[in-house]
Design a protein around this motif. Structure first.
Motif, PDB file in Angstrom:
ATOM      1  N   PHE A   1      38.227  30.887 -10.341  1.00  0.00           N
ATOM      2  CA  PHE A   1      37.802  31.646 -11.506  1.00  0.00           C
ATOM      3  C   PHE A   1      38.526  31.159 -12.762  1.00  0.00           C
ATOM      4  O   PHE A   1      37.935  31.107 -13.841  1.00  0.00           O
ATOM      5  CB  PHE A   1      38.036  33.144 -11.320  1.00  0.00           C
ATOM      6  N   SER A   2      39.785  30.767 -12.597  1.00  0.00           N
ATOM      7  CA  SER A   2      40.528  30.280 -13.768  1.00  0.00           C
ATOM      8  C   SER A   2      39.904  28.999 -14.322  1.00  0.00           C
ATOM      9  O   SER A   2      40.001  28.726 -15.516  1.00  0.00           O
ATOM     10  CB  SER A   2      42.008  30.069 -13.440  1.00  0.00           C
ATOM     11  N   VAL A   3      39.252  28.215 -13.468  1.00  0.00           N
ATOM     12  CA  VAL A   3      38.526  27.037 -13.939  1.00  0.00           C
ATOM     13  C   VAL A   3      37.242  27.477 -14.649  1.00  0.00           C
ATOM     14  O   VAL A   3      36.897  26.967 -15.715  1.00  0.00           O
ATOM     15  CB  VAL A   3      38.205  26.089 -12.758  1.00  0.00           C
ATOM     16  N   ARG A   4      36.560  28.450 -14.075  1.00  0.00           N
ATOM     17  CA  ARG A   4      35.286  28.913 -14.638  1.00  0.00           C
ATOM     18  C   ARG A   4      35.472  29.661 -15.958  1.00  0.00           C
ATOM     19  O   ARG A   4      34.643  29.565 -16.852  1.00  0.00           O
ATOM     20  CB  ARG A   4      34.590  29.815 -13.612  1.00  0.00           C
ATOM     21  N   VAL A   5      36.570  30.373 -16.095  1.00  0.00           N
ATOM     22  CA  VAL A   5      36.771  31.197 -17.289  1.00  0.00           C
ATOM     23  C   VAL A   5      37.001  30.349 -18.539  1.00  0.00           C
ATOM     24  O   VAL A   5      36.968  30.857 -19.654  1.00  0.00           O
ATOM     25  CB  VAL A   5      37.922  32.216 -17.073  1.00  0.00           C
ATOM     26  N   ARG A   6      37.152  29.040 -18.379  1.00  0.00           N
ATOM     27  CA  ARG A   6      37.309  28.140 -19.539  1.00  0.00           C
ATOM     28  C   ARG A   6      36.100  28.200 -20.455  1.00  0.00           C
ATOM     29  O   ARG A   6      36.195  27.851 -21.627  1.00  0.00           O
ATOM     30  CB  ARG A   6      37.529  26.706 -19.078  1.00  0.00           C
TER      31      ARG A   6
ATOM     32  N   ILE B   1      48.281  35.698 -16.778  1.00  0.00           N
ATOM     33  CA  ILE B   1      48.348  36.713 -15.718  1.00  0.00           C
ATOM     34  C   ILE B   1      48.584  36.053 -14.361  1.00  0.00           C
ATOM     35  O   ILE B   1      49.434  36.492 -13.577  1.00  0.00           O
ATOM     36  CB  ILE B   1      47.060  37.561 -15.700  1.00  0.00           C
ATOM     37  N   LEU B   2      47.859  34.998 -14.099  1.00  0.00           N
ATOM     38  CA  LEU B   2      48.006  34.291 -12.826  1.00  0.00           C
ATOM     39  C   LEU B   2      49.408  33.703 -12.685  1.00  0.00           C
ATOM     40  O   LEU B   2      50.056  33.851 -11.640  1.00  0.00           O
ATOM     41  CB  LEU B   2      46.949  33.192 -12.711  1.00  0.00           C
ATOM     42  N   LEU B   3      49.910  33.073 -13.732  1.00  0.00           N
ATOM     43  CA  LEU B   3      51.237  32.461 -13.683  1.00  0.00           C
ATOM     44  C   LEU B   3      52.352  33.505 -13.580  1.00  0.00           C
ATOM     45  O   LEU B   3      53.324  33.313 -12.832  1.00  0.00           O
ATOM     46  CB  LEU B   3      51.459  31.563 -14.900  1.00  0.00           C
ATOM     47  N   ILE B   4      52.237  34.598 -14.311  1.00  0.00           N
ATOM     48  CA  ILE B   4      53.256  35.653 -14.237  1.00  0.00           C
ATOM     49  C   ILE B   4      53.292  36.256 -12.843  1.00  0.00           C
ATOM     50  O   ILE B   4      54.364  36.479 -12.274  1.00  0.00           O
ATOM     51  CB  ILE B   4      53.012  36.735 -15.312  1.00  0.00           C
ATOM     52  N   SER B   5      52.130  36.502 -12.281  1.00  0.00           N
ATOM     53  CA  SER B   5      52.068  37.072 -10.933  1.00  0.00           C
ATOM     54  C   SER B   5      52.704  36.135  -9.905  1.00  0.00           C
ATOM     55  O   SER B   5      53.503  36.567  -9.067  1.00  0.00           O
ATOM     56  CB  SER B   5      50.615  37.349 -10.561  1.00  0.00           C
ATOM     57  N   LEU B   6      52.347  34.859  -9.969  1.00  0.00           N
ATOM     58  CA  LEU B   6      52.939  33.887  -9.042  1.00  0.00           C
ATOM     59  C   LEU B   6      54.445  33.762  -9.260  1.00  0.00           C
ATOM     60  O   LEU B   6      55.209  33.645  -8.297  1.00  0.00           O
ATOM     61  CB  LEU B   6      52.261  32.527  -9.198  1.00  0.00           C
ATOM     62  N   ALA B   7      54.882  33.817 -10.510  1.00  0.00           N
ATOM     63  CA  ALA B   7      56.316  33.705 -10.810  1.00  0.00           C
ATOM     64  C   ALA B   7      57.085  34.908 -10.268  1.00  0.00           C
ATOM     65  O   ALA B   7      58.155  34.742  -9.664  1.00  0.00           O
ATOM     66  CB  ALA B   7      56.531  33.572 -12.317  1.00  0.00           C
ATOM     67  N   ILE B   8      56.558  36.104 -10.470  1.00  0.00           N
ATOM     68  CA  ILE B   8      57.235  37.308  -9.963  1.00  0.00           C
ATOM     69  C   ILE B   8      57.365  37.231  -8.451  1.00  0.00           C
ATOM     70  O   ILE B   8      58.445  37.463  -7.887  1.00  0.00           O
ATOM     71  CB  ILE B   8      56.483  38.592 -10.396  1.00  0.00           C
TER      72      ILE B   8
ATOM     73  N   TRP C   1      38.668  32.644 -25.305  1.00  0.00           N
ATOM     74  CA  TRP C   1      39.580  33.746 -25.592  1.00  0.00           C
ATOM     75  C   TRP C   1      40.018  34.491 -24.323  1.00  0.00           C
ATOM     76  O   TRP C   1      40.977  35.260 -24.368  1.00  0.00           O
ATOM     77  CB  TRP C   1      38.992  34.694 -26.633  1.00  0.00           C
ATOM     78  N   LEU C   2      39.372  34.227 -23.190  1.00  0.00           N
ATOM     79  CA  LEU C   2      39.803  34.820 -21.919  1.00  0.00           C
ATOM     80  C   LEU C   2      40.622  33.851 -21.068  1.00  0.00           C
ATOM     81  O   LEU C   2      41.324  34.267 -20.156  1.00  0.00           O
ATOM     82  CB  LEU C   2      38.585  35.273 -21.106  1.00  0.00           C
TER      83      LEU C   2
ATOM     84  N   GLY D   1      27.173  37.206 -19.839  1.00  0.00           N
ATOM     85  CA  GLY D   1      25.917  37.907 -19.591  1.00  0.00           C
ATOM     86  C   GLY D   1      25.351  37.737 -18.197  1.00  0.00           C
ATOM     87  O   GLY D   1      24.285  38.262 -17.897  1.00  0.00           O
ATOM     88  N   TYR D   2      26.019  37.002 -17.339  1.00  0.00           N
ATOM     89  CA  TYR D   2      25.524  36.815 -15.981  1.00  0.00           C
ATOM     90  C   TYR D   2      26.698  36.487 -15.055  1.00  0.00           C
ATOM     91  O   TYR D   2      27.763  36.085 -15.502  1.00  0.00           O
ATOM     92  CB  TYR D   2      24.489  35.694 -15.909  1.00  0.00           C
ATOM     93  N   TYR D   3      26.462  36.659 -13.792  1.00  0.00           N
ATOM     94  CA  TYR D   3      27.417  36.245 -12.761  1.00  0.00           C
ATOM     95  C   TYR D   3      26.737  35.206 -11.886  1.00  0.00           C
ATOM     96  O   TYR D   3      25.617  35.405 -11.430  1.00  0.00           O
ATOM     97  CB  TYR D   3      27.833  37.425 -11.867  1.00  0.00           C
ATOM     98  N   ASP D   4      27.414  34.121 -11.644  1.00  0.00           N
ATOM     99  CA  ASP D   4      26.921  33.168 -10.661  1.00  0.00           C
ATOM    100  C   ASP D   4      27.650  33.473  -9.345  1.00  0.00           C
ATOM    101  O   ASP D   4      28.392  34.446  -9.242  1.00  0.00           O
ATOM    102  CB  ASP D   4      27.132  31.728 -11.128  1.00  0.00           C
ATOM    103  N   THR D   5      27.428  32.651  -8.344  1.00  0.00           N
ATOM    104  CA  THR D   5      28.012  32.901  -7.021  1.00  0.00           C
ATOM    105  C   THR D   5      29.530  32.914  -7.072  1.00  0.00           C
ATOM    106  O   THR D   5      30.164  33.808  -6.513  1.00  0.00           O
ATOM    107  CB  THR D   5      27.526  31.835  -6.014  1.00  0.00           C
ATOM    108  N   LEU D   6      30.118  31.957  -7.759  1.00  0.00           N
ATOM    109  CA  LEU D   6      31.576  31.862  -7.821  1.00  0.00           C
ATOM    110  C   LEU D   6      32.196  33.083  -8.486  1.00  0.00           C
ATOM    111  O   LEU D   6      33.140  33.673  -7.964  1.00  0.00           O
ATOM    112  CB  LEU D   6      31.996  30.591  -8.564  1.00  0.00           C
TER     113      LEU D   6
END
Length: 183
Positions: free
Chosen positions: A25-30, A42-49, A34-35, A135-140
């Motif tokens: 999802f982090s690849v897709r959110v590119r 969020i992903l990095l902070i979670s992994l770091a904690i 702004w997201l 406006g849409y969701y794909d499979t991923l």
């Protein structure tokens, strides 16, 4: 203590699937600039904690797992960096020779609770914002949202179960004590 209906394999597969979906999802959110940064943070902070916490516990983990294959212990230690809940799975299915101390169990509980607020809730929010923007969701992205919702449900139910487990024996002790006093 084993949780009815939860096999360690199922939970481990869920943890790995959730991590893979988060990364994909982090690849897709590119697509939505702004997201992308908030999602990555969020992903990095979670992994770091989780990683810092596992490193903090590493001496105890290795002393408890002295009878375990070191490659297996390393795999689960790394998996714990993705989700600290893995430590509870290892403990509840007697992976280690002995139990965690009460202090360690409480720390795992609180770090897992922190994960709900640091990772799970913000990720679902970003995934919903992504959908509203694109406006849409794909499979991923659909699988990613399902994974996040399933993970948060498992984590919240697990924390409630942990709290109930901690409170109920005390209630039984109180009721046993009061019945002894009335005798």
């Amino acid at each position: 203590m084993k949780t009815p209906g939860r096999s360690p394999n199922t939970v481990i597969i869920l943890i790995i699937f959730d991590l893979v979906m988060d990364l994909l999802f982090s690849v897709r959110v590119r697509e939505v600039e702004w997201l992308y940064i908030p999602n990555t943070v969020i992903l990095l902070i979670s992994l770091a904690i989780n990683t810092l916490f596992v490193l903090y516990l590493s001496r105890e983990l290795h002393s408890l797992g002295s009878n375990v294959n070191s490659v297996v212990l390393l795999f689960f230690t790394l998996l714990s960096c993705a989700d600290v809940e893995t430590l509870n799975i290892l403990q509840s299915y007697k992976f280690f020779g002995s139990k965690f101390s009460d202090s360690t169990a409480r720390k795992i509980f609180w770090v897992a609770c922190l994960g709900i607020f640091v990772e799970d809730i913000p990720q679902i929010s970003i995934q919903i914002l992504y959908f509203l923007t694109v406006g849409y969701y794909d499979t991923l992205t659909s699988l990613s949202l399902v994974s996040s919702c399933t993970t948060i449900a498992v984590h919240v139910i697990g924390r409630v179960f942990n709290i109930k487990e901690a409170i109920c024996p005390k209630r039984l002790d109180d009721s046993e004590e009061s019945s002894r006093l009335t005798e």
